[in-house]
Design an enzyme around this catalytic site. Structure first.
Site, PDB file in Angstrom:
ATOM      1  N   HIS A 117       0.976  -1.521   0.010  1.00  0.00           N
ATOM      2  CA  HIS A 117       0.071  -0.190  -0.214  1.00  0.00           C
ATOM      3  C   HIS A 117       0.293   1.342   0.512  1.00  0.00           C
ATOM      4  O   HIS A 117       1.753   0.645   0.661  1.00  0.00           O
ATOM      5  CB  HIS A 117      -0.504  -0.268   0.774  1.00  0.00           C
ATOM      6  CG  HIS A 117      -1.708   1.195   1.528  1.00  0.00           C
ATOM      7  ND1 HIS A 117      -1.599   2.101   1.430  1.00  0.00           N
ATOM      8  CD2 HIS A 117      -3.127   1.435   0.942  1.00  0.00           C
ATOM      9  CE1 HIS A 117      -2.753   3.310   1.809  1.00  0.00           C
ATOM     10  NE2 HIS A 117      -3.615   2.086   1.335  1.00  0.00           N
ATOM     11  N   ASP A 194       2.590  -5.367   7.631  1.00  0.00           N
ATOM     12  CA  ASP A 194       1.767  -4.416   7.638  1.00  0.00           C
ATOM     13  C   ASP A 194       0.157  -5.072   7.758  1.00  0.00           C
ATOM     14  O   ASP A 194       0.360  -5.820   6.894  1.00  0.00           O
ATOM     15  CB  ASP A 194       1.753  -3.898   5.897  1.00  0.00           C
ATOM     16  CG  ASP A 194       0.423  -2.570   6.678  1.00  0.00           C
ATOM     17  OD1 ASP A 194      -0.436  -2.699   6.946  1.00  0.00           O
ATOM     18  OD2 ASP A 194       0.244  -2.034   4.949  1.00  0.00           O
ATOM     19  N   GLN A 197      -4.884  -5.268   6.720  1.00  0.00           N
ATOM     20  CA  GLN A 197      -5.974  -6.813   6.055  1.00  0.00           C
ATOM     21  C   GLN A 197      -5.379  -8.019   6.540  1.00  0.00           C
ATOM     22  O   GLN A 197      -6.843  -9.065   6.220  1.00  0.00           O
ATOM     23  CB  GLN A 197      -5.370  -6.412   4.869  1.00  0.00           C
ATOM     24  CG  GLN A 197      -5.577  -5.266   4.156  1.00  0.00           C
ATOM     25  CD  GLN A 197      -7.385  -4.454   4.359  1.00  0.00           C
ATOM     26  OE1 GLN A 197      -7.840  -5.164   4.665  1.00  0.00           O
ATOM     27  NE2 GLN A 197      -7.293  -2.752   3.582  1.00  0.00           N
ATOM     28  N   LYS A 220     -10.707  -0.930  10.574  1.00  0.00           N
ATOM     29  CA  LYS A 220     -11.179  -1.749   9.907  1.00  0.00           C
ATOM     30  C   LYS A 220     -11.403  -3.483  10.622  1.00  0.00           C
ATOM     31  O   LYS A 220     -11.414  -4.332   9.746  1.00  0.00           O
ATOM     32  CB  LYS A 220      -8.986  -2.210   9.119  1.00  0.00           C
ATOM     33  CG  LYS A 220      -9.338  -1.424   7.950  1.00  0.00           C
ATOM     34  CD  LYS A 220      -7.603  -1.523   6.646  1.00  0.00           C
ATOM     35  CE  LYS A 220      -7.858  -0.585   6.644  1.00  0.00           C
ATOM     36  NZ  LYS A 220      -8.395   0.007   4.955  1.00  0.00           N
ATOM     37  N   CYS A 358      -5.200   2.436  -3.792  1.00  0.00           N
ATOM     38  CA  CYS A 358      -3.447   3.013  -3.031  1.00  0.00           C
ATOM     39  C   CYS A 358      -2.173   2.118  -3.766  1.00  0.00           C
ATOM     40  O   CYS A 358      -1.947   1.834  -2.045  1.00  0.00           O
ATOM     41  CB  CYS A 358      -3.363   3.492  -1.488  1.00  0.00           C
ATOM     42  SG  CYS A 358      -4.751   4.794  -1.099  1.00  0.00           S
TER      43      CYS A 358
HETATM   44  N1  PLP Z   1      -2.006  -0.876   4.464  1.00  0.00           N
HETATM   45  C1  PLP Z   1      -2.805  -1.409   3.748  1.00  0.00           C
HETATM   46  C2  PLP Z   1      -2.300  -2.700   3.444  1.00  0.00           C
HETATM   47  C3  PLP Z   1      -4.267  -1.524   3.739  1.00  0.00           C
HETATM   48  O1  PLP Z   1      -4.817  -1.729   3.273  1.00  0.00           O
HETATM   49  C4  PLP Z   1      -4.648   0.279   4.641  1.00  0.00           C
HETATM   50  C5  PLP Z   1      -5.507   1.093   3.943  1.00  0.00           C
HETATM   51  O2  PLP Z   1      -6.573   0.623   3.083  1.00  0.00           O
HETATM   52  C6  PLP Z   1      -3.322   0.950   4.856  1.00  0.00           C
HETATM   53  C7  PLP Z   1      -2.283   0.445   4.828  1.00  0.00           C
HETATM   54  C8  PLP Z   1      -3.944   1.995   5.560  1.00  0.00           C
HETATM   55  O3  PLP Z   1      -4.744   2.278   6.794  1.00  0.00           O
HETATM   56  P1  PLP Z   1      -4.989   3.302   7.233  1.00  0.00           P
HETATM   57  O4  PLP Z   1      -5.882   4.284   6.109  1.00  0.00           O
HETATM   58  O5  PLP Z   1      -6.411   3.049   8.579  1.00  0.00           O
HETATM   59  O6  PLP Z   1      -3.435   4.108   7.488  1.00  0.00           O
END
Ligand code: PLP
Length: 399
Positions: A117, A194, A197, A220, A358
């Site tokens: 991401h 990370d 998900q 999430k 993203c």
């Molecule tokens: N990393 C992953 C794999 C994500 O799916 C997301 C959000 O869609 C993020 C990071 C960023 O999360 P946040 O917007 O809650 O900071």
């Protein structure tokens, strides 16, 4: 079965029952979480840690109680290893800043994956600008599995950190983070996972993975927005400088010198979101009352069923067909623009996500500008998937 816990699922959009398939972006909130936020503001509100008075102590107990719930949920060794942040993005930025200050110098290497991401790419580019480090990228095959042989070839004695999403928010691939951790550690590098998900979808155990950092977001996993978690091994966090200054992160301040609080407070400058942390704890209680294994099985069934039914749609192309896949299905249909698909499905009451998700480098890898994406949560049903397929067929016929 759990739908009645989520009041919003009873509403209509455009006079049609809402079908919410945008859960990878954010999940809906069960009544208990919304009530926890109400309860905090109606009955408990006071700033934490600082007060000797009743409400401050009560708020502190709830905030610190939530930290213990997070610790147990991800099986961290100690609450000193559980930092509250605003979300995954802030957790990643914290590590990028603070880890790089402590451990990185010019020429050092950080390895990312092609499916990261933007929140796990851009902070490292900011570090590259500041510290002149080198960023390397693990490629994947066409099914959406990381190429572990290529990963091994990237590791060398300059590798300091490997950053990998546990589950891709586009492909749904569950990456072999335990194996990645082992290989990285053998090469003398640290590992950041990370978990944005993964943590909402199946049991995640930081000691089992043996990662050095893990990030996730409250919103999430049925919790509120604005609260998230960074897990970090105590030994590492102790060597890293604070990310921000002020508030509770100090031990003593003079104009000449400041000493810092112990973990985890060293990394929590300013008034923390104690309402958010408390409600996140309630969300974790909620998913545990169902059981993470049960949630995982339920969502696996929905994902398999959705892909099976979507194959009926002429011209469909999936992105991400790994054997290790969870709750996210990205696709395009023939040459229909994903935005058109999303807009027309929306008018039929079905919320999906479209665009680059993203993850623009991953879009490039897949040779597309954007994709449509459905993503499932514990409250979705096969009936909703049937209604989605019918609507999708109808939209496709229009082109
Ligand atoms: N990393 C992953 C794999 C994500 O799916 C997301 C959000 O869609 C993020 C990071 C960023 O999360 P946040 O917007 O809650 O900071």
């Amino acid at each position: 079965m759990y739908r009645q816990d989520f009041p919003i699922l009873g509403r209509e959009v455009y006079k049609r029952p809402l079908i919410y398939f945008d859960n990878a972006a954010t999940t809906q909130k069960p009544r208990c979480v919304v009530e926890a936020i109400d309860e905090m503001y109606y009955n408990v509100n006071a700033n934490v840690h600082r007060g000797v008075h009743y409400l401050s102590q009560k708020a502190t107990d709830l905030h610190e109680g939530a930290r213990e719930k997070v610790r147990a949920f991800i099986n961290a060794r100690s609450t000193a290893e559980v930092l509250f942040t605003r979300g995954t993005t802030e957790s990643l930025n914290l590590v990028a800043f603070s880890f790089s200050e402590a451990f990185l110098k010019a020429g050092d290497e950080v390895i990312l994956t092609v499916m990261e991401h933007h929140s796990d790419i851009v902070p490292w580019q900011l570090v590259r600008d500041r510290k002149d480090i080198v960023i390397k990228v693990i490629p994947m095959n066409d099914r959406g599995d990381l190429d572990l042989e290529a990963f091994k070839a990237l590791l060398n004695d300059r590798t300091r950190l490997v950053c990998c999403c546990h589950v891709s928010n586009v492909l749904g691939t569950v990456n072999p983070v335990k194996e990645i951790s082992r290989l990285a550690h053998e090469a003398g590098a640290y590992v950041l996972v990370d978990g944005a998900q993964s943590v909402p979808h199946f049991p995640v155990d930081v000691q089992d993975i043996d990662c050095d950092f893990l990030t996730f977001s409250g919103h999430k996993i049925y919790g509120p927005t604005g609260i998230g978690v960074l897990y970090g091994k105590e030994e590492l966090l102790n060597k890293m400088p604070p990310y921000q200054g002020g508030g509770e992160m100090i031990s003593r301040v003079t104009f000449e010198k400041t000493t810092y609080e112990r973990l985890p407070y060293k990394f929590e400058a300013g008034t923390p979101d104690y309402v958010g942390s408390y409600a996140l704890g309630v969300a974790l209680d909620y998913v545990q009352s169902i059981g993470m294994n049960k949630i995982s099985a339920l969502e696996h069934d929905l994902t398999q069923y959705a892909m099976e039914r979507m194959r009926e749609v002429e011209g469909i192309r999936f992105f991400g067909e790994s054997a290790q896949k969870t709750s996210v299905v990205s696709f395009n249909v023939a040459d229909i623009h994903p935005m058109d698909l999303g807009t027309l499905l929306d008018r039929l009451g079905i919320a999906i996500r479209t665009g680059h998700h993203c993850a623009q480098p991953l879009m490039q890898r897949c040779g597309v500008e954007g994709m449509a994406r459905v993503s499932f949560a514990l409250y979705n049903t096969r009936e909703e998937i049937d209604a989605f397929i019918e609507a999708l067929q109808r939209v496709v016929r229009m082109f």
